[in-house]
Design an enzyme around this catalytic site. Structure first.
Site, mmCIF file in Angstrom:
data_model
loop_
_atom_site.group_PDB
_atom_site.id
_atom_site.type_symbol
_atom_site.label_atom_id
_atom_site.label_comp_id
_atom_site.label_asym_id
_atom_site.label_seq_id
_atom_site.Cartn_x
_atom_site.Cartn_y
_atom_site.Cartn_z
ATOM 1 N N SER A 242 0.854 -1.189 0.000
ATOM 2 C CA SER A 242 0.000 0.000 0.000
ATOM 3 C C SER A 242 0.890 1.239 0.000
ATOM 4 O O SER A 242 2.112 1.131 0.092
ATOM 5 C CB SER A 242 -0.883 0.005 1.240
ATOM 6 O OG SER A 242 -0.090 0.308 2.365
ATOM 7 N N LYS A 243 0.236 2.389 -0.046
ATOM 8 C CA LYS A 243 0.968 3.660 -0.108
ATOM 9 C C LYS A 243 1.966 3.806 1.029
ATOM 10 O O LYS A 243 2.986 4.454 0.895
ATOM 11 C CB LYS A 243 -0.018 4.824 -0.029
ATOM 12 C CG LYS A 243 -0.546 5.205 -1.373
ATOM 13 C CD LYS A 243 -1.179 6.577 -1.294
ATOM 14 C CE LYS A 243 -1.942 6.845 -2.564
ATOM 15 N NZ LYS A 243 -3.146 7.587 -2.362
ATOM 16 N N ARG A 244 1.614 3.207 2.144
ATOM 17 C CA ARG A 244 2.471 3.244 3.317
ATOM 18 C C ARG A 244 3.892 2.758 2.994
ATOM 19 O O ARG A 244 4.854 3.150 3.624
ATOM 20 C CB ARG A 244 1.836 2.317 4.358
ATOM 21 C CG ARG A 244 2.225 2.503 5.762
ATOM 22 C CD ARG A 244 1.187 1.828 6.658
ATOM 23 N NE ARG A 244 0.848 0.473 6.224
ATOM 24 C CZ ARG A 244 1.594 -0.602 6.456
ATOM 25 N NH1 ARG A 244 2.719 -0.478 7.094
ATOM 26 N NH2 ARG A 244 1.193 -1.797 6.047
#
Ligand code: GLU
Length: 475
Positions: A242-244
Site C-alpha cells: 500500500s501507499k504506506r
C-alpha cells in the site's frame, strides 16, 4: 488459435504496481505466443471512474512500453451490447426478473444469520417467491442469472492448478441492477467473449468470480477462456502493498528516477522465475515467459533490489535509451543538456555511479551549467594555499595543450605538473577535480576535463585560483 490476452483496469486511480505487473504478464504472454494484447477500460461504475484515471493508466502503460494491439475499449460505450445479451438470457430463461426489495433481502439475511445459516440469496425462499408473484410488470426489479443448481464448476488455473466449486455455493447473481446498469461479472464475460480473449491473466482477488463467470460463458454458449490468477504483492514488511510502503503508482517510479526496463525486469521477477536468473532483457522476458512459472505464493516488494537493477540498466543500456528518460529529470531539475558535451558520452562516463536518474541528473549538471560556488566541504579541504601553484601550472599546461584527449590531459597536464613540482597525484588531482566540477566526487578527472572542453576548464581553474586568493586574503 491465436492467443489473445487483455488488461482490464477499472479507472478509479493511477496504475499501481499490482495492476502493472498483471498488465506486464498479460502482455508478455501474448508476445511469447505471437498473440495479441487488448486494453479494456472497465468504466461501468460511472461514479467512481474518471477521465484523469483513464489517462493515468494509459500514461503508465505507455511509459512501461506495454503496447496494445486493440483498444482501449470502454465498457461505458457498450451498454447496448450488454442489454442485448441480458435479453438473450431472459428469452432463454437463463436469467429472470427478481422483484424482491432490498429491505426484504436484508430481512431474509438477518433470519439466516439468526439461524446460523450461510447468508445467501435463495430463489426458492417463500418470501422471495411471494414477492415475485405479487409484482406487476414495470415494477422495479433486478435481473438475476439462473445459476445451475447441481454439479460443480471445475477449471484448470494455469498457476493454481485444478479448482472446483460446487454450484450450491453460487447464488443467482445480479447481472443488471434496478437502474439498468449491468454488473462486473456479466460484462466481463460478454467482453472477453466478444473480444476473442483466450487467456485471462488477473489478480487472485478475482478468483472467486471465475466459477460464476464460467457459468455465464456456458449459458451464453461462449467458449471458456483459460485462466491464470496471480498472487498478491506484499510490502517488504509482509503486509499487503500500500501507499504506506512508498511508491505504488507506476508513474511515481518514473518520478523517482527508475528506467522502465528496470521496473519491468523487477516486476517480472516479482512472482515469476526462470531458474535463478535475475536479469532479463525485454526480448529474453518475451522468449522465456510462461504462465506455469508464475508463483502461487505472494511476493514481497524489495526496493533495494529494484535500485540494484536500476543501476544495472543505467550502466548497461544504450546511452540513447537512458538519455530518453533522463530528459524528464534534467527538465525537472531545471537545466538543459544542449549547451555542453554530448549527453551520450556523459551518461557513459557518469551512469555507472548512479542508482537513479535523479542522481544521474544531479551529477551531470556541472557539464552544462557553470556554478557560482564550490561545494563548501570540498573547497575547504582542497582549494587551499598549497593548491595554488599546482593549479597555476596546470592552467598553463591546459592553455598550451593542443591534443585534447583523456590520455594527453593525463600525461601533459596532470603527470607533468606532478613531475615538475615533485608532488604526488593527489596534490593536483583533487584540487583540479574541485575546480572543474565544483565538488569532490566525479569520475576520472581527465575524462571529465576532456568532456567539459578546454574553454570551460580554463575558466573554472581561474575561478578556483581566485577563490584561493580571496581565501588567503581573508586569513
Ligand atoms: N476491472 C477489474 C479490476 O480492475 C479486472 C477485471 C478482470 O481482469 O477480469 O480489478
Amino acid at each position: 488459435m491465436t492467443v489473445k490476452t487483455r488488461f482490464a483496469p477499472s479507472p478509479t486511480g493511477y496504475l499501481h504496481v499490482g495492476g502493472a505487473r498483471t498488465a506486464l504478464y498479460s502482455w508478455l504472454y501474448a508476445q511469447n505466443q505471437g498473440g495479441e494484447f487488448v486494453l479494456r477500460i472497465e468504466d461501468t461504475d460511472l461514479e467512481r471512474n474518471s477521465k484523469e484515471a483513464v489517462d493515468a493508466i494509459l500514461e503508465g502503460m505507455q511509459w512501461m512500453g506495454l503496447e496494445w494491439n486493440e483498444g482501449p475499449y470502454f465498457q461505458s460505450e457498450r451498454f447496448e451490447r450488454y442489454d442485448e445479451m441480458v435479453e438473450k438470457l431472459l428469452a432463454e430463461d437463463k436469467a429472470y426478473r427478481c422483484y424482491a426489495s432490498k429491505e426484504l433481502l436484508d430481512e431474509i439475511r438477518a433470519e439466516q444469520e439468526a439461524n446460523k445459516e450461510m447468508p445467501r440469496y435463495d430463489a426458492k425462499h417463500p418470501k422471495i417467491v411471494a414477492a415475485n408473484k405479487a409484482a406487476k410488470e414495470g415494477d422495479d426489479c433486478v435481473i438475476r442469472f439462473r445459476n445451475p443448481i447441481e454439479g460443480s464448476v471445475v477449471f484448470e488455473d494455469q498457476i493454481r492448478g485444478t479448482i472446483e466449486i460446487s454450484n450450491e455455493q453460487l447464488d443467482d447473481l445480479i447481472i443488471r441492477r434496478t437502474d439498468g446498469a449491468p454488473t462486473y461479472n456479466f460484462v466481463v464475460v460478454v467482453d472477453d467473449w466478444d473480444m476473442g480473449i483466450t487467456h485471462v491473466v488477473r489478480g487472485e482477488d478475482h478468483i472467486n468470480n471465475t466459477p460464476r463467470q464460467i457459468n455465464i460463458y456456458k449459458a451464453l454458449g461462449a467458449p471458456v477462456p483459460t485462466f491464470a490468477h496471480c498472487a498478491m504483492i506484499l510490502g517488504d514488511d509482509g503486509a499487503k502493498l500500500s501507499k504506506r510502503h512508498g511508491a505504488v503508482s507506476v508513474m511515481q517510479y518514473r518520478d523517482e528516477g527508475y528506467l522502465p526496463n528496470a521496473l519491468n525486469n523487477y516486476l517480472v521477477r516479482l512472482g515469476w522465475s526462470h531458474g535463478d536468473q535475475e536479469i532479463f532483457s525485454q526480448q529474453e522476458m518475451i522468449d522465456l515467459f510462461s504462465l506455469e512459472n508464475i508463483s502461487k505464493s505472494a511476493s514481497a516488494f524489495n526496493t533495494e533490489k529494484l535500485l540494484w537493477l536500476n543501476n544495472h540498466y543505467i550502466k548497461t543500456s544504450e546511452p540513447e535509451y537512458v538519455a530518453k528518460y533522463l530528459k524528464w529529470h534534467t527538465d525537472q531539475q531545471g537545466f538543459s543538456t544542449e549547451n555542453g558535451p554530448l549527453i551520450n558520452e556523459v551518461i557513459t562516463l557518469v551512469g555507472e555511479r548512479c542508482n537513479t536518474l535523479i542522481e544521474l541528473a544531479e551529477q551531470i549538471r556541472y557539464f552544462y551549467e557553470d556554478f557560482t560556488q564550490f561545494e563548501a566541504g570540498a573547497a575547504k579541504k582542497h582549494l587551499r594555499g598549497v593548491a595554488k601553484q599546482p593549479l597555476m601550472l596546470a592552467l598553463e599546461k591546459v592553455e598550451s595543450l593542443s591534443d585534447w584527449t583523456d590520455e594527453s590531459i593525463k600525461q601533459n597536464v596532470i603527470m607533468v605538473v606532478c613531475e615538475e613540482l615533485e608532488i604526488g597525484m593527489g596534490k593536483i588531482g583533487m584540487p583540479l577535480r574541485v575546480a572543474v566540477t565544483g565538488g569532490g566526487q566525479s569520475p576520472s578527472v581527465d575524462s571529465v576535463m576532456r568532456l567539459l572542453g578546454k574553454e570551460r576548464v580554463i575558466s573554472r581553474i581561474r575561478m578556483a585560483l581566485r577563490f584561493i586568493e580571496e581565501r588567503e586574503a581573508s586569513l
